[in-house]
Design an enzyme around this catalytic site. Structure first.
Site, mmCIF file in Angstrom:
data_model
loop_
_atom_site.group_PDB
_atom_site.id
_atom_site.type_symbol
_atom_site.label_atom_id
_atom_site.label_comp_id
_atom_site.label_asym_id
_atom_site.label_seq_id
_atom_site.Cartn_x
_atom_site.Cartn_y
_atom_site.Cartn_z
ATOM 1 N N CYS A 147 0.860 -1.167 0.000
ATOM 2 C CA CYS A 147 0.000 0.000 0.000
ATOM 3 C C CYS A 147 0.904 1.228 0.000
ATOM 4 O O CYS A 147 1.794 1.334 0.857
ATOM 5 C CB CYS A 147 -0.839 -0.045 1.283
ATOM 6 S SG CYS A 147 -1.732 1.471 1.640
ATOM 7 N N CYS B 232 -1.144 4.320 -5.961
ATOM 8 C CA CYS B 232 -2.021 3.628 -5.000
ATOM 9 C C CYS B 232 -2.246 2.246 -5.582
ATOM 10 O O CYS B 232 -2.571 2.110 -6.772
ATOM 11 C CB CYS B 232 -3.342 4.386 -4.858
ATOM 12 S SG CYS B 232 -4.633 3.454 -3.994
HETATM 13 N N1 DGL Z 1 -4.135 0.825 -1.525
HETATM 14 C C1 DGL Z 1 -3.747 1.949 -0.743
HETATM 15 C C2 DGL Z 1 -2.557 2.681 -1.371
HETATM 16 O O1 DGL Z 1 -1.802 2.105 -2.125
HETATM 17 C C3 DGL Z 1 -4.742 2.969 -0.331
HETATM 18 C C4 DGL Z 1 -6.170 2.782 -0.321
HETATM 19 C C5 DGL Z 1 -6.858 3.482 0.843
HETATM 20 O O2 DGL Z 1 -7.079 4.706 0.799
HETATM 21 O O3 DGL Z 1 -7.123 2.764 1.787
HETATM 22 O O4 DGL Z 1 -2.337 3.844 -1.079
#
Ligand code: DGL
Length: 230
Positions: free
Chosen positions: A74, A181
């Site tokens: 993430c 993201c």
């Molecule tokens: N998948 C997460 C990222 O790469 C973020 C998603 C969220 O806001 O929870 O930043």
């Protein structure tokens, strides 16, 4: 502590599954355990303290259960919390880094847009990375609701195409796009389709005539994991 046997991978939800798939591709004989922190999602609109608290608790849980390495799948959790994890735990951590270097190499004179969450967008770590690559043609854009929309429609992503195209329209003339993201990687093809559909418009205005590059950091994270385990 028993022998450390698996690699922990986590995200706020489905985003990190795209990273898991890259990691499994490079390390097919490793065991992976995936944690989706859905009850605390999305991370992108939370405070840094809240995100750090979640990241620390998940790190602790994985370490206590015998993880030999952890992939912070993430961008938001990496930007806000990976330093804290490295300070507290002795196993290796791999985080997500936006593909700034390849984007700059591929689009030295065009505009590059880095799409990410609000929490990622405000981090000094990201700004430092941009400065390191002398990437003054990068615009950071926080897409506040996109991760949640992907999460909710994960099994019917085609349903969100119109909404995604609307979000991207103000940035139609980018020559490079960085997916900052991991949720967005699930709709990488949709980003590519949007930018392909804009080429005629862009060509007519004589702004940029080549195909827009869409880049993410997933393979880089998988390669880093393989390197750390070798
Ligand atoms: N998948 C997460 C990222 O790469 C973020 C998603 C969220 O806001 O929870 O930043």
């Amino acid at each position: 502590m028993n022998k450390r046997t698996f690699i922990g991978v986590f995200d706020s939800g489905v985003g990190g599954l795209s990273v898991l798939s890259s990691c499994k591709g490079l390390l097919p004989s490793e065991r992976f355990l995936y944690y989706a922190d859905k009850t605390h999602a999305p991370y992108g609109n939370k405070s840094d303290d809240y995100i750090k608290d979640r990241v620390f608790k998940i790190g602790q849980m994985f370490v206590d259960s015998g993880a030999k390495a952890i992939v912070v799948a993430c961008n938001t959790a990496t930007n806000v919390g990976i330093k804290l994890l490295r300070q507290h735990f002795k196993i290796p951590f791999v985080g997500l880094e936006p593909a700034i270097k390849p984007a700059v190499a591929a689009c030295s004179n065009g505009k590059i847009v880095l799409f990410c969450t609000r929490a990622t967008a405000r981090q000094d770590k990201l700004k430092e990375l941009i400065t390191r690559y002398d990437a003054d043609n990068i615009q950071i854009v926080a897409l506040d609701s996109l991760a949640s929309i992907i999460e909710k429609n994960f099994y019917n992503l085609e349903n969100i195409r119109t909404q995604v195209y609307e979000m991207l329209t103000p940035y139609y003339n980018a020559s490079g796009v960085i997916l900052g993201c991991t949720h967005y990687v699930h709709i990488k093809q949709m980003f590519a389709d949007f930018y392909k559909s804009q080429q005629t418009k862009v060509k007519t205005q004589n702004i940029y005539a080549c195909q827009t590059q869409i880049l993410d950091g997933n393979d880089g994270a998988a390669r880093r994991l393989r390197q750390l385990l070798s």
